[in-house]
Design an enzyme around this catalytic site. Structure first.
Site, mmCIF file in Angstrom:
data_model
loop_
_atom_site.group_PDB
_atom_site.id
_atom_site.type_symbol
_atom_site.label_atom_id
_atom_site.label_comp_id
_atom_site.label_asym_id
_atom_site.label_seq_id
_atom_site.Cartn_x
_atom_site.Cartn_y
_atom_site.Cartn_z
ATOM 1 N N ASP A 279 74.100 -40.225 -45.913
ATOM 2 C CA ASP A 279 74.933 -39.155 -45.361
ATOM 3 C C ASP A 279 76.137 -38.963 -46.273
ATOM 4 O OD1 ASP A 279 74.907 -37.823 -42.313
ATOM 5 O OD2 ASP A 279 76.819 -37.666 -43.376
ATOM 6 N N GLU B 109 60.911 -31.337 -35.717
ATOM 7 C CA GLU B 109 61.160 -32.414 -34.754
ATOM 8 C C GLU B 109 61.325 -31.826 -33.351
ATOM 9 O OE1 GLU B 109 60.940 -35.740 -35.060
ATOM 10 O OE2 GLU B 109 61.133 -35.416 -32.916
ATOM 11 N N PHE B 110 60.687 -32.481 -32.371
ATOM 12 C CA PHE B 110 60.738 -31.975 -30.993
ATOM 13 C C PHE B 110 61.506 -32.906 -30.054
ATOM 14 C CE2 PHE B 110 56.864 -30.372 -33.017
ATOM 15 C CZ PHE B 110 57.092 -29.006 -32.921
ATOM 16 N N ARG C 211 64.289 -34.787 -27.791
ATOM 17 C CA ARG C 211 65.421 -34.313 -26.989
ATOM 18 C C ARG C 211 66.495 -35.379 -27.016
ATOM 19 N NH1 ARG C 211 61.938 -34.377 -21.797
ATOM 20 N NH2 ARG C 211 61.201 -36.114 -23.069
ATOM 21 N N CYS D 289 71.175 -27.086 -29.900
ATOM 22 C CA CYS D 289 69.929 -26.511 -30.418
ATOM 23 C C CYS D 289 69.456 -25.236 -29.740
ATOM 24 C CB CYS D 289 68.851 -27.573 -30.397
ATOM 25 S SG CYS D 289 69.269 -28.864 -31.584
ATOM 26 N N LYS E 3 71.571 -22.056 -30.483
ATOM 27 C CA LYS E 3 71.531 -21.734 -31.918
ATOM 28 C C LYS E 3 70.136 -21.259 -32.333
ATOM 29 C CE LYS E 3 70.906 -25.529 -34.597
ATOM 30 N NZ LYS E 3 69.597 -25.491 -35.225
HETATM 31 P P1 NAD Z 1 74.012 -33.427 -37.096
HETATM 32 O O1 NAD Z 1 75.144 -32.519 -37.378
HETATM 33 O O2 NAD Z 1 74.146 -34.463 -36.038
HETATM 34 O O3 NAD Z 1 73.613 -34.190 -38.443
HETATM 35 C C1 NAD Z 1 73.597 -33.624 -39.720
HETATM 36 C C2 NAD Z 1 74.107 -34.687 -40.709
HETATM 37 O O4 NAD Z 1 73.900 -34.209 -42.055
HETATM 38 C C3 NAD Z 1 75.605 -34.968 -40.579
HETATM 39 O O5 NAD Z 1 75.796 -36.361 -40.384
HETATM 40 C C4 NAD Z 1 76.193 -34.493 -41.924
HETATM 41 O O6 NAD Z 1 77.286 -35.274 -42.353
HETATM 42 C C5 NAD Z 1 74.994 -34.671 -42.837
HETATM 43 N N1 NAD Z 1 75.054 -33.872 -44.079
HETATM 44 C C6 NAD Z 1 75.403 -32.572 -44.214
HETATM 45 N N2 NAD Z 1 75.307 -32.205 -45.515
HETATM 46 C C7 NAD Z 1 74.896 -33.292 -46.200
HETATM 47 C C8 NAD Z 1 74.611 -33.559 -47.564
HETATM 48 N N3 NAD Z 1 74.749 -32.602 -48.495
HETATM 49 N N4 NAD Z 1 74.196 -34.794 -47.923
HETATM 50 C C9 NAD Z 1 74.066 -35.769 -47.001
HETATM 51 N N5 NAD Z 1 74.313 -35.576 -45.683
HETATM 52 C C10 NAD Z 1 74.715 -34.366 -45.288
HETATM 53 O O7 NAD Z 1 72.768 -32.481 -36.794
HETATM 54 P P2 NAD Z 1 71.463 -32.827 -35.902
HETATM 55 O O8 NAD Z 1 71.756 -32.598 -34.467
HETATM 56 O O9 NAD Z 1 70.909 -34.129 -36.338
HETATM 57 O O10 NAD Z 1 70.498 -31.648 -36.357
HETATM 58 C C11 NAD Z 1 69.933 -31.619 -37.645
HETATM 59 C C12 NAD Z 1 68.823 -30.599 -37.660
HETATM 60 O O11 NAD Z 1 67.759 -31.006 -36.785
HETATM 61 C C13 NAD Z 1 69.219 -29.194 -37.183
HETATM 62 O O12 NAD Z 1 68.495 -28.255 -37.921
HETATM 63 C C14 NAD Z 1 68.757 -29.176 -35.737
HETATM 64 O O13 NAD Z 1 68.484 -27.877 -35.272
HETATM 65 C C15 NAD Z 1 67.484 -29.997 -35.816
HETATM 66 N N6 NAD Z 1 67.091 -30.666 -34.570
HETATM 67 C C16 NAD Z 1 68.040 -31.284 -33.816
HETATM 68 C C17 NAD Z 1 67.662 -31.955 -32.652
HETATM 69 C C18 NAD Z 1 68.685 -32.630 -31.773
HETATM 70 O O14 NAD Z 1 68.332 -33.022 -30.670
HETATM 71 N N7 NAD Z 1 69.929 -32.792 -32.198
HETATM 72 C C19 NAD Z 1 66.300 -32.008 -32.282
HETATM 73 C C20 NAD Z 1 65.358 -31.375 -33.101
HETATM 74 C C21 NAD Z 1 65.768 -30.712 -34.246
HETATM 75 C C1 UGA Z 2 65.914 -29.270 -27.026
HETATM 76 C C2 UGA Z 2 64.392 -29.334 -26.856
HETATM 77 O O1 UGA Z 2 64.101 -29.743 -25.525
HETATM 78 C C3 UGA Z 2 63.777 -30.330 -27.845
HETATM 79 O O2 UGA Z 2 62.362 -30.341 -27.725
HETATM 80 C C4 UGA Z 2 64.169 -29.908 -29.254
HETATM 81 O O3 UGA Z 2 63.681 -30.829 -30.208
HETATM 82 C C5 UGA Z 2 65.678 -29.825 -29.372
HETATM 83 O O4 UGA Z 2 66.203 -28.913 -28.371
HETATM 84 C C6 UGA Z 2 66.078 -29.276 -30.709
HETATM 85 O O5 UGA Z 2 65.377 -28.504 -31.296
HETATM 86 O O6 UGA Z 2 67.141 -29.670 -31.129
HETATM 87 P P1 UGA Z 2 67.953 -30.818 -26.266
HETATM 88 O O7 UGA Z 2 68.838 -29.767 -26.842
HETATM 89 O O8 UGA Z 2 68.213 -32.244 -26.578
HETATM 90 O O9 UGA Z 2 66.431 -30.552 -26.710
HETATM 91 O O10 UGA Z 2 68.022 -30.693 -24.691
HETATM 92 P P2 UGA Z 2 67.129 -30.075 -23.524
HETATM 93 O O11 UGA Z 2 66.632 -31.161 -22.671
HETATM 94 O O12 UGA Z 2 66.147 -29.096 -24.037
HETATM 95 O O13 UGA Z 2 68.252 -29.292 -22.712
HETATM 96 C C7 UGA Z 2 68.895 -28.152 -23.274
HETATM 97 C C8 UGA Z 2 69.769 -27.471 -22.248
HETATM 98 O O14 UGA Z 2 68.971 -26.853 -21.237
HETATM 99 C C9 UGA Z 2 70.722 -28.412 -21.512
HETATM 100 O O15 UGA Z 2 71.979 -27.785 -21.385
HETATM 101 C C10 UGA Z 2 70.081 -28.595 -20.145
HETATM 102 O O16 UGA Z 2 70.996 -28.856 -19.129
HETATM 103 C C11 UGA Z 2 69.420 -27.235 -19.954
HETATM 104 N N1 UGA Z 2 68.252 -27.264 -19.037
HETATM 105 C C12 UGA Z 2 67.147 -27.965 -19.382
HETATM 106 C C13 UGA Z 2 68.312 -26.555 -17.843
HETATM 107 O O17 UGA Z 2 69.314 -25.890 -17.527
HETATM 108 N N2 UGA Z 2 67.213 -26.575 -17.019
HETATM 109 C C14 UGA Z 2 66.083 -27.271 -17.334
HETATM 110 O O18 UGA Z 2 65.125 -27.230 -16.534
HETATM 111 C C15 UGA Z 2 66.048 -27.979 -18.542
#
Ligand code: NAD
Ligand code: UGA
Length: 433
Positions: free
Chosen positions: A31, A152-153, A155, A261, A264
């Site tokens: 990172d 990635e899916f 939560r 997520c 966005k």
């Molecule tokens: P996050 O902000 O928690 O993590 C991103 C990390 O990347 C940060 O720690 C940042 O410092 C680092 N970073 C940025 N630029 C960098 C660089 N040039 N070199 C090295 N590190 C660098 O984000 P996140 O929630 O982990 O999400 C990442 C991606 O995964 C997004 O596209 C999001 O939509 C997707 N995603 C998130 C979730 C979730 O539940 N959070 C689930 C599925 C998919």
């Molecule tokens: C969501 C998806 O569920 C994941 O599969 C996906 O990988 C992720 O986004 C992503 O792409 O980052 P997450 O954001 O962790 O995961 O949370 P969710 O459980 O989906 O909840 C999202 C929002 O919907 C929360 O604010 C939750 O309170 C709300 N929600 C969820 C409801 O209002 N009703 C429901 O029945 C379910």
């Protein structure tokens, strides 16, 4: 054992790296945030995520999981490189892929042999192509490489379990060599593996989040109708969910979806569709309903409490959902800020998100150590996150502590009839009036 590196050790990167180490691979998580890496090297986990801490410690000890700020080391030591950086929203709703491009350039400059470069972050369709072009442009040697999309899916709140026991693994790729490597990487995980083109994998990810958001807005629309006609959305959802074609999950009416997520990604998908010549009207309505849901909740608070100026309102739950400390785009942030604008005095409690909340609300709210401290002398109690702890509250004690016995529950935690019998004015979502 495959050698893997993770670029971007945030929610997704840290869980992905830790779980890949857990299934036997050697993983370096990188990172650019030095403080984050320093903490991880010391064994301090920067996020609250069930089971994660235990797995990080275990795999560090087994010398399968390493943390570094050096992307050079990561590229050198690994055959498979995951891009897990954030893909935030620009002002116009378009996803900002600056960080993705930056990482792709660095990988290209540092590569000295064949690599598989995997996009794990959520990226708009055709980003894989752009990554491929970038690597070709910035790699000084004519090296062979593969670009893969592996969305990635997981939560938040159940990320480790979701990663280790997924319902499917989607891998978009273009070569047999990459397929062999990726299948081998995931071999210890029992789940159907879907091999697709890169574009299809990219569309699958946005389609899934868009469908989940649609389900939530659908049930919120039903909740509004239920309220008008005196029906109960919880019973409607239960009955609908028993139809396997519909399914039980994501039918919880509430205060609209939040988090880093869904909001966005839906905005990005609408934007991607428009750019590709398709007006995704359905998703625009999903977004509209989501916004209305929050507005209606605030109107309800005002309707019940009348003038908010000087009124003490207690808030239970701040994180965008239970079992996480993530406050990114949490409904609580908009709701609390709007109540503060009207002059309300806010007391808050959350089992794990208080320290993150302090970065957002600073000293504009009062932070409490329990739900009971929040209830003390408050003129109403709002429930904004459905933490399990709140279901087990001593409601008699809460009633006695409240100055005005009103609970406005944005998550339908309790049975309205029982709450009224206990002496509360209990307002919830879509359960008649
Ligand atoms: P996050 O902000 O928690 O993590 C991103 C990390 O990347 C940060 O720690 C940042 O410092 C680092 N970073 C940025 N630029 C960098 C660089 N040039 N070199 C090295 N590190 C660098 O984000 P996140 O929630 O982990 O999400 C990442 C991606 O995964 C997004 O596209 C999001 O939509 C997707 N995603 C998130 C979730 C979730 O539940 N959070 C689930 C599925 C998919
Ligand atoms: C969501 C998806 O569920 C994941 O599969 C996906 O990988 C992720 O986004 C992503 O792409 O980052 P997450 O954001 O962790 O995961 O949370 P969710 O459980 O989906 O909840 C999202 C929002 O919907 C929360 O604010 C939750 O309170 C709300 N929600 C969820 C409801 O209002 N009703 C429901 O029945 C379910």
């Amino acid at each position: 054992m495959r050698s893997v590196s993770i670029i971007g050790t945030g929610y997704v990167g840290l869980v992905t790296g830790t779980c890949l180490a857990e299934i036997g691979h050697k993983v370096v998580c990188v990172d650019s945030n030095k403080e984050k890496i320093r903490k991880l090297q010391k064994g301090v986990i920067p996020i609250y995520e069930p089971q994660l801490e235990e797995l990080v410690h275990k795999n560090k000890k087994k010398e399968r999981l390493f943390f570094s700020t050096s992307i050079k080391r990561a590229v050198k030591e690994s055959e498979i490189i995951f891009i897990c950086v954030h893909t935030p929203e620009k002002d116009n709703g378009e996803p900002d892929l600056y960080y993705v491009e930056l990482v792709a350039q660095k990988i290209a400059e540092l590569m000295r042999e064949y690599k598989v470069i995997v996009s794990k972050s959520t990226m708009p369709v055709r980003t894989g192509k752009k990554i491929k072009e970038t690597i070709k442009n910035y790699c000084s040697n004519e090296l062979e490489f593969d670009v893969v999309s592996n969305p990635e899916f997981l939560r938040e709140g159940s990320a480790v379990r979701d990663f280790l026991f997924p319902q499917r693994i989607v891998i978009g790729l273009e070569s047999k060599r990459a397929e062999r490597i990726m299948r081998d990487l995931y071999r210890p995980i029992r789940a159907p593996v879907l091999i697709t083109s890169i574009e299809t994998a990219e569309i699958i990810k946005h389609s899934c989040n868009a469908f989940l958001a649609t389900k939530i807005s659908f049930i919120n629309a039903i909740a509004n109708l239920c309220e008008k006609v005196g029906a109960d959305v919880e019973e409607v959802a239960r009955a609908m969910g028993l139809d396997r074609r519909i399914g039980r999950e994501f039918l919880k009416a509430g205060i609209g979806y939040g988090g880093s997520c869904l909001p966005k990604d839906i905005e990005a998908f609408v934007h991607i569709a428009k750019k590709s010549g398709y007006d995704f009207e359905l998703l625009r309505v999903v977004q509209k309903i989501n916004k209305q849901q929050r507005d209606m909740f605030i109107s309800r608070i005002k309707e019940v409490l009348w003038n908010l100026r000087g009124k003490q309102i207690g808030v239970l739950g701040l994180s965008f959902k239970p079992n996480t400390d993530d406050m990114r785009n949490a409904p609580s942030v908009e709701i609390i800020n709007r109540l503060l604008e009207e002059g309300a005095v806010i007391k808050v409690y959350d089992p794990v998100a208080i320290s993150r909340a302090k970065d957002i609300f600073k000293d504009s709210v009062r932070y409490c150590r329990s739900a009971y401290e929040v209830a003390q002398d408050s003129e109403s109690l709002l429930i904004l996150t459905e933490w399990e702890e709140f279901r087990k509250l001593d409601l008699g004690r809460i009633r006695n502590l409240l100055k005005v016995k009103v609970i406005i529950d944005g998550r339908n935690l309790f049975d309205p009839q029982k709450m009224r019998k206990k002496g509360f004015r209990y307002i919830c979502i879509g359960r008649g009036r």
